[in-house]
Design a protein around this motif. Structure first.
Motif, PDB file in Angstrom:
ATOM      1  N   ALA A  21      31.053  31.874  -7.152  1.00 42.13           N
ATOM      2  CA  ALA A  21      31.007  32.272  -5.735  1.00 42.13           C
ATOM      3  C   ALA A  21      32.091  31.544  -4.943  1.00 42.13           C
ATOM      4  N   GLN A  22      32.283  30.274  -5.230  1.00 42.22           N
ATOM      5  CA  GLN A  22      33.318  29.511  -4.527  1.00 42.22           C
ATOM      6  C   GLN A  22      34.714  29.918  -4.989  1.00 42.22           C
ATOM      7  N   GLY A  23      34.853  30.258  -6.249  1.00 37.15           N
ATOM      8  CA  GLY A  23      36.130  30.771  -6.742  1.00 37.15           C
ATOM      9  C   GLY A  23      36.489  32.092  -6.078  1.00 37.15           C
ATOM     10  N   ASN A  24      35.492  32.978  -5.928  1.00 36.41           N
ATOM     11  CA  ASN A  24      35.724  34.257  -5.245  1.00 36.41           C
ATOM     12  C   ASN A  24      36.089  34.032  -3.783  1.00 36.41           C
ATOM     13  N   ASN A  67      42.954  23.541   2.657  1.00 34.72           N
ATOM     14  CA  ASN A  67      43.217  22.890   1.372  1.00 34.72           C
ATOM     15  C   ASN A  67      43.219  23.881   0.214  1.00 34.72           C
ATOM     16  N   SER A  68      42.366  24.896   0.276  1.00 41.01           N
ATOM     17  CA  SER A  68      42.350  25.876  -0.815  1.00 41.01           C
ATOM     18  C   SER A  68      43.663  26.645  -0.876  1.00 41.01           C
ATOM     19  N   VAL A  69      44.212  26.981   0.286  1.00 41.98           N
ATOM     20  CA  VAL A  69      45.472  27.726   0.327  1.00 41.98           C
ATOM     21  C   VAL A  69      46.639  26.856  -0.147  1.00 41.98           C
ATOM     22  N   VAL A  70      46.686  25.626   0.332  1.00 45.74           N
ATOM     23  CA  VAL A  70      47.769  24.724  -0.083  1.00 45.74           C
ATOM     24  C   VAL A  70      47.709  24.486  -1.593  1.00 45.74           C
ATOM     25  N   VAL A  78      40.909  38.106  19.784  1.00 48.97           N
ATOM     26  CA  VAL A  78      40.776  37.281  18.585  1.00 48.97           C
ATOM     27  C   VAL A  78      40.005  38.097  17.550  1.00 48.97           C
ATOM     28  N   ASP A  79      40.626  38.338  16.424  1.00 48.58           N
ATOM     29  CA  ASP A  79      40.020  39.110  15.343  1.00 48.58           C
ATOM     30  C   ASP A  79      39.219  38.160  14.457  1.00 48.58           C
ATOM     31  N   GLU A  80      37.893  38.296  14.467  1.00 48.20           N
ATOM     32  CA  GLU A  80      37.049  37.450  13.610  1.00 48.20           C
ATOM     33  C   GLU A  80      37.090  37.975  12.184  1.00 48.20           C
ATOM     34  N   GLN A  81      37.373  37.065  11.241  1.00 47.59           N
ATOM     35  CA  GLN A  81      37.489  37.439   9.838  1.00 47.59           C
ATOM     36  C   GLN A  81      36.639  36.523   8.965  1.00 47.59           C
ATOM     37  N   HIS A  82      35.695  37.122   8.267  1.00 49.16           N
ATOM     38  CA  HIS A  82      34.835  36.355   7.362  1.00 49.16           C
ATOM     39  C   HIS A  82      35.638  35.758   6.210  1.00 49.16           C
ATOM     40  N   ASN A  83      36.803  36.342   5.907  1.00 53.18           N
ATOM     41  CA  ASN A  83      37.647  35.863   4.797  1.00 53.18           C
ATOM     42  C   ASN A  83      38.142  34.438   4.994  1.00 53.18           C
ATOM     43  N   VAL A  84      38.107  33.911   6.217  1.00 54.64           N
ATOM     44  CA  VAL A  84      38.612  32.551   6.461  1.00 54.64           C
ATOM     45  C   VAL A  84      37.491  31.616   6.937  1.00 54.64           C
ATOM     46  N   ILE A  85      36.257  31.940   6.568  1.00 53.02           N
ATOM     47  CA  ILE A  85      35.115  31.091   6.905  1.00 53.02           C
ATOM     48  C   ILE A  85      35.095  29.870   5.976  1.00 53.02           C
ATOM     49  N   GLU A  86      34.369  28.839   6.367  1.00 52.90           N
ATOM     50  CA  GLU A  86      34.297  27.616   5.555  1.00 52.90           C
ATOM     51  C   GLU A  86      33.660  27.905   4.195  1.00 52.90           C
ATOM     52  N   ILE A  87      33.944  27.058   3.218  1.00 55.45           N
ATOM     53  CA  ILE A  87      33.454  27.228   1.845  1.00 55.45           C
ATOM     54  C   ILE A  87      31.923  27.312   1.822  1.00 55.45           C
ATOM     55  N   ARG A  99      31.231  15.794   0.453  1.00 57.35           N
ATOM     56  CA  ARG A  99      31.872  14.515   0.088  1.00 57.35           C
ATOM     57  C   ARG A  99      32.169  14.460  -1.415  1.00 57.35           C
ATOM     58  N   THR A 100      31.261  14.976  -2.230  1.00 57.35           N
ATOM     59  CA  THR A 100      31.485  15.034  -3.677  1.00 57.35           C
ATOM     60  C   THR A 100      32.581  16.050  -4.006  1.00 57.35           C
ATOM     61  N   LEU A 101      32.547  17.177  -3.322  1.00 54.94           N
ATOM     62  CA  LEU A 101      33.525  18.234  -3.540  1.00 54.94           C
ATOM     63  C   LEU A 101      34.954  17.745  -3.313  1.00 54.94           C
ATOM     64  N   LEU A 102      35.133  16.867  -2.337  1.00 58.87           N
ATOM     65  CA  LEU A 102      36.474  16.381  -2.005  1.00 58.87           C
ATOM     66  C   LEU A 102      37.149  15.668  -3.175  1.00 58.87           C
ATOM     67  N   LYS A 103      36.355  15.189  -4.135  1.00 56.30           N
ATOM     68  CA  LYS A 103      36.908  14.487  -5.299  1.00 56.30           C
ATOM     69  C   LYS A 103      36.958  15.386  -6.532  1.00 56.30           C
ATOM     70  N   SER A 104      36.706  16.676  -6.329  1.00 51.92           N
ATOM     71  CA  SER A 104      36.591  17.614  -7.451  1.00 51.92           C
ATOM     72  C   SER A 104      37.867  18.401  -7.693  1.00 51.92           C
ATOM     73  N   ARG A 105      37.763  19.306  -8.688  1.00 48.78           N
ATOM     74  CA  ARG A 105      38.855  20.222  -9.018  1.00 48.78           C
ATOM     75  C   ARG A 105      38.361  21.652  -8.812  1.00 48.78           C
ATOM     76  N   TRP A 106      39.276  22.545  -8.450  1.00 46.42           N
ATOM     77  CA  TRP A 106      38.893  23.921  -8.190  1.00 46.42           C
ATOM     78  C   TRP A 106      38.304  24.593  -9.423  1.00 46.42           C
ATOM     79  N   ASP A 107      38.726  24.207 -10.614  1.00 42.33           N
ATOM     80  CA  ASP A 107      38.223  24.874 -11.816  1.00 42.33           C
ATOM     81  C   ASP A 107      36.821  24.431 -12.219  1.00 42.33           C
ATOM     82  N   THR A 108      36.210  23.510 -11.459  1.00 35.82           N
ATOM     83  CA  THR A 108      34.832  23.091 -11.770  1.00 35.82           C
ATOM     84  C   THR A 108      33.816  23.722 -10.817  1.00 35.82           C
ATOM     85  N   LEU A 109      34.267  24.531  -9.876  1.00 38.75           N
ATOM     86  CA  LEU A 109      33.362  25.100  -8.878  1.00 38.75           C
ATOM     87  C   LEU A 109      32.726  26.391  -9.374  1.00 38.75           C
TER      88      LEU A 109
END
Length: 196
Positions: free
Chosen positions: A111-114, A148-151, A73-82, A98-108
Protein backbone atom coordinates in the motif's frame (compact mmCIF):
# COMPACT_ATOMS: atom_id res chain seq x y z
CA UNK A 1 10.20 22.16 -19.48
CA UNK A 2 7.70 22.27 -16.61
CA UNK A 3 8.76 23.42 -13.13
CA UNK A 4 7.35 21.94 -9.91
CA UNK A 5 7.81 23.30 -6.40
CA UNK A 6 7.09 20.77 -3.67
CA UNK A 7 6.13 22.97 -0.71
CA UNK A 8 5.96 21.51 2.76
CA UNK A 9 3.01 22.79 4.78
CA UNK A 10 3.51 25.24 7.65
CA UNK A 11 3.80 24.18 11.28
CA UNK A 12 0.78 22.10 12.28
CA UNK A 13 -0.82 21.62 15.69
CA UNK A 14 0.61 18.17 16.53
CA UNK A 15 -1.86 15.86 18.23
CA UNK A 16 -2.06 12.10 18.87
CA UNK A 17 -5.87 12.36 18.63
CA UNK A 18 -6.44 14.63 15.60
CA UNK A 19 -5.78 12.99 12.23
CA UNK A 20 -6.12 16.28 10.37
CA UNK A 21 -4.75 19.20 12.40
CA UNK A 22 -4.64 22.72 11.03
CA UNK A 23 -1.81 25.22 11.22
CA UNK A 24 -0.60 26.78 14.45
CA UNK A 25 -0.36 30.60 14.62
CA UNK A 26 3.32 30.20 13.67
CA UNK A 27 2.30 27.99 10.74
CA UNK A 28 -0.13 30.67 9.57
CA UNK A 29 2.66 33.27 9.67
CA UNK A 30 4.90 30.88 7.71
CA UNK A 31 2.17 30.57 5.07
CA UNK A 32 1.92 34.37 4.78
CA UNK A 33 5.71 34.75 4.47
CA UNK A 34 5.70 31.98 1.85
CA UNK A 35 3.00 33.85 -0.11
CA UNK A 36 5.22 36.96 -0.13
CA UNK A 37 8.11 34.92 -1.51
CA UNK A 38 6.01 33.12 -4.12
CA UNK A 39 4.53 36.42 -5.31
CA UNK A 40 8.06 37.77 -5.79
CA UNK A 41 9.05 34.67 -7.78
CA UNK A 42 5.85 34.52 -9.85
CA UNK A 43 4.27 38.00 -9.89
CA UNK A 44 0.50 37.68 -9.94
CA UNK A 45 0.71 33.92 -10.35
CA UNK A 46 0.62 34.08 -14.14
CA UNK A 47 1.07 30.57 -15.58
CA UNK A 48 1.22 28.95 -12.12
CA UNK A 49 -1.11 26.12 -11.07
CA UNK A 50 -1.82 25.48 -7.36
CA UNK A 51 -2.24 21.91 -6.10
CA UNK A 52 -2.68 20.79 -2.50
CA UNK A 53 -2.97 17.66 -0.44
CA UNK A 54 -6.51 17.48 0.98
CA UNK A 55 -5.08 17.63 4.52
CA UNK A 56 -6.03 20.85 6.35
CA UNK A 57 -2.44 21.88 7.11
CA UNK A 58 -1.49 21.76 3.41
CA UNK A 59 -4.66 23.55 2.24
CA UNK A 60 -4.22 26.29 4.86
CA UNK A 61 -0.63 26.82 3.68
CA UNK A 62 -1.89 27.38 0.12
CA UNK A 63 -4.66 29.82 1.08
CA UNK A 64 -2.61 33.06 1.40
CA UNK A 65 -1.05 32.83 -2.06
CA UNK A 66 -4.28 31.59 -3.63
CA UNK A 67 -6.07 34.60 -2.13
CA UNK A 68 -3.51 37.04 -3.50
CA UNK A 69 -3.66 35.57 -6.97
CA UNK A 70 -7.42 34.90 -6.89
CA UNK A 71 -6.48 31.38 -7.94
CA UNK A 72 -8.16 28.03 -7.42
CA UNK A 73 -6.38 25.34 -5.39
CA UNK A 74 -6.81 21.87 -6.88
CA UNK A 75 -6.98 19.29 -4.07
CA UNK A 76 -5.22 16.07 -5.06
CA UNK A 77 -5.27 12.88 -3.02
CA UNK A 78 -2.13 11.79 -4.93
CA UNK A 79 0.02 14.11 -2.77
CA UNK A 80 -1.47 13.25 0.64
CA UNK A 81 0.80 12.13 3.50
CA UNK A 82 1.94 8.48 3.63
CA UNK A 83 -0.77 6.10 4.87
CA UNK A 84 -0.32 4.31 8.18
CA UNK A 85 -0.29 0.51 8.19
CA UNK A 86 -3.81 -0.87 8.03
CA UNK A 87 -5.53 -0.97 11.42
CA UNK A 88 -2.92 1.17 13.20
CA UNK A 89 -4.48 3.45 15.85
CA UNK A 90 -3.79 7.15 15.36
CA UNK A 91 -2.03 7.33 18.75
CA UNK A 92 0.66 4.94 17.43
CA UNK A 93 1.33 6.81 14.17
CA UNK A 94 3.98 9.13 15.65
CA UNK A 95 6.16 6.23 16.80
CA UNK A 96 5.65 4.43 13.47
CA UNK A 97 6.80 7.56 11.59
CA UNK A 98 9.91 7.84 13.79
CA UNK A 99 10.79 4.22 12.94
CA UNK A 100 9.96 4.78 9.28
CA UNK A 101 12.49 7.62 9.06
CA UNK A 102 15.29 5.07 9.58
CA UNK A 103 13.88 2.60 7.04
CA UNK A 104 14.25 1.80 3.36
CA UNK A 105 11.53 2.09 0.73
CA UNK A 106 11.88 -1.57 -0.24
CA UNK A 107 10.83 -2.71 3.27
CA UNK A 108 7.44 -0.96 3.25
CA UNK A 109 4.02 -2.47 2.56
CA UNK A 110 2.51 -2.74 -0.94
CA UNK A 111 0.00 0.00 0.00
CA UNK A 112 2.84 2.39 0.81
CA UNK A 113 4.70 1.40 -2.34
CA UNK A 114 1.57 2.14 -4.40
CA UNK A 115 1.22 5.49 -2.61
CA UNK A 116 4.77 6.35 -3.62
CA UNK A 117 4.27 5.34 -7.27
CA UNK A 118 1.03 7.33 -7.45
CA UNK A 119 2.89 10.50 -6.39
CA UNK A 120 5.56 10.29 -9.10
CA UNK A 121 3.00 9.27 -11.76
CA UNK A 122 0.85 12.26 -10.83
CA UNK A 123 3.75 14.72 -10.90
CA UNK A 124 4.90 13.51 -14.32
CA UNK A 125 1.47 14.09 -15.85
CA UNK A 126 1.56 17.75 -14.76
CA UNK A 127 3.52 18.53 -17.91
CA UNK A 128 0.89 16.96 -20.18
CA UNK A 129 0.34 18.55 -23.56
CA UNK A 130 -3.32 19.39 -22.81
CA UNK A 131 -2.10 22.10 -20.41
CA UNK A 132 0.81 23.21 -22.58
CA UNK A 133 0.88 26.97 -22.82
CA UNK A 134 -1.40 27.48 -19.80
CA UNK A 135 0.99 26.51 -17.01
CA UNK A 136 4.78 26.62 -16.80
CA UNK A 137 4.91 25.90 -13.05
CA UNK A 138 2.94 23.87 -10.51
CA UNK A 139 3.13 24.56 -6.77
CA UNK A 140 2.34 21.40 -4.79
CA UNK A 141 1.51 21.98 -1.11
CA UNK A 142 2.26 18.67 0.55
CA UNK A 143 4.11 16.79 3.29
CA UNK A 144 7.54 15.72 4.59
CA UNK A 145 7.21 12.12 3.39
CA UNK A 146 5.82 13.11 -0.02
CA UNK A 147 8.86 15.30 -0.65
CA UNK A 148 11.30 12.63 0.54
CA UNK A 149 9.63 9.93 -1.55
CA UNK A 150 10.01 12.01 -4.71
CA UNK A 151 13.62 12.97 -4.01
CA UNK A 152 14.47 9.31 -3.30
CA UNK A 153 12.80 8.24 -6.57
CA UNK A 154 14.74 10.83 -8.59
CA UNK A 155 18.00 9.77 -6.94
CA UNK A 156 17.12 6.07 -7.23
CA UNK A 157 17.98 5.79 -3.53
CA UNK A 158 16.16 3.38 -1.20
CA UNK A 159 16.72 5.39 2.01
CA UNK A 160 13.37 6.81 3.14
CA UNK A 161 14.79 10.11 4.39
CA UNK A 162 16.82 12.02 1.83
CA UNK A 163 16.78 15.34 3.72
CA UNK A 164 14.73 17.23 6.31
CA UNK A 165 12.54 19.84 4.54
CA UNK A 166 11.56 22.70 6.83
CA UNK A 167 8.01 23.99 7.21
CA UNK A 168 7.02 26.02 4.12
CA UNK A 169 10.26 25.05 2.34
CA UNK A 170 10.34 24.81 -1.46
CA UNK A 171 11.98 21.87 -3.22
CA UNK A 172 12.44 22.66 -6.92
CA UNK A 173 11.93 19.98 -9.57
CA UNK A 174 11.72 20.06 -13.34
CA UNK A 175 10.11 17.73 -15.86
CA UNK A 176 12.22 17.36 -18.96
CA UNK A 177 12.04 14.59 -21.58
CA UNK A 178 9.33 12.85 -19.53
CA UNK A 179 11.54 12.57 -16.43
CA UNK A 180 11.60 14.29 -13.06
CA UNK A 181 14.82 16.13 -12.23
CA UNK A 182 15.90 17.61 -8.92
CA UNK A 183 16.87 21.26 -9.32
CA UNK A 184 17.33 22.28 -5.68
CA UNK A 185 16.41 20.90 -2.27
CA UNK A 186 14.34 23.09 0.01
CA UNK A 187 15.57 24.64 3.23
CA UNK A 188 16.25 22.02 5.91
CA UNK A 189 14.97 21.83 9.47
CA UNK A 190 15.99 20.30 12.74
CA UNK A 191 14.75 16.89 13.90
CA UNK A 192 12.10 18.45 16.18
CA UNK A 193 9.71 19.39 13.38
CA UNK A 194 9.57 16.16 11.39
CA UNK A 195 6.12 14.85 12.26
CA UNK A 196 2.93 16.65 11.11
Amino acid sequence: MHQILLIRHGEAAKSPTDADPGLTPLGQRQAETLADDLDRQFPGGEGVRLVSSPKTRARQTAIPVAGRWQARVDEQHNVIEIPSPEGMPLAERGQWIRTLLKSRWDTLSPAQGNWREDITDYLLQLASTRDEGRFHTTLVFCHFMVINSVVAAIRNDLQVVQFYPDYASQTHLAIDDGKLHLVQLGQETNIGSLIQ
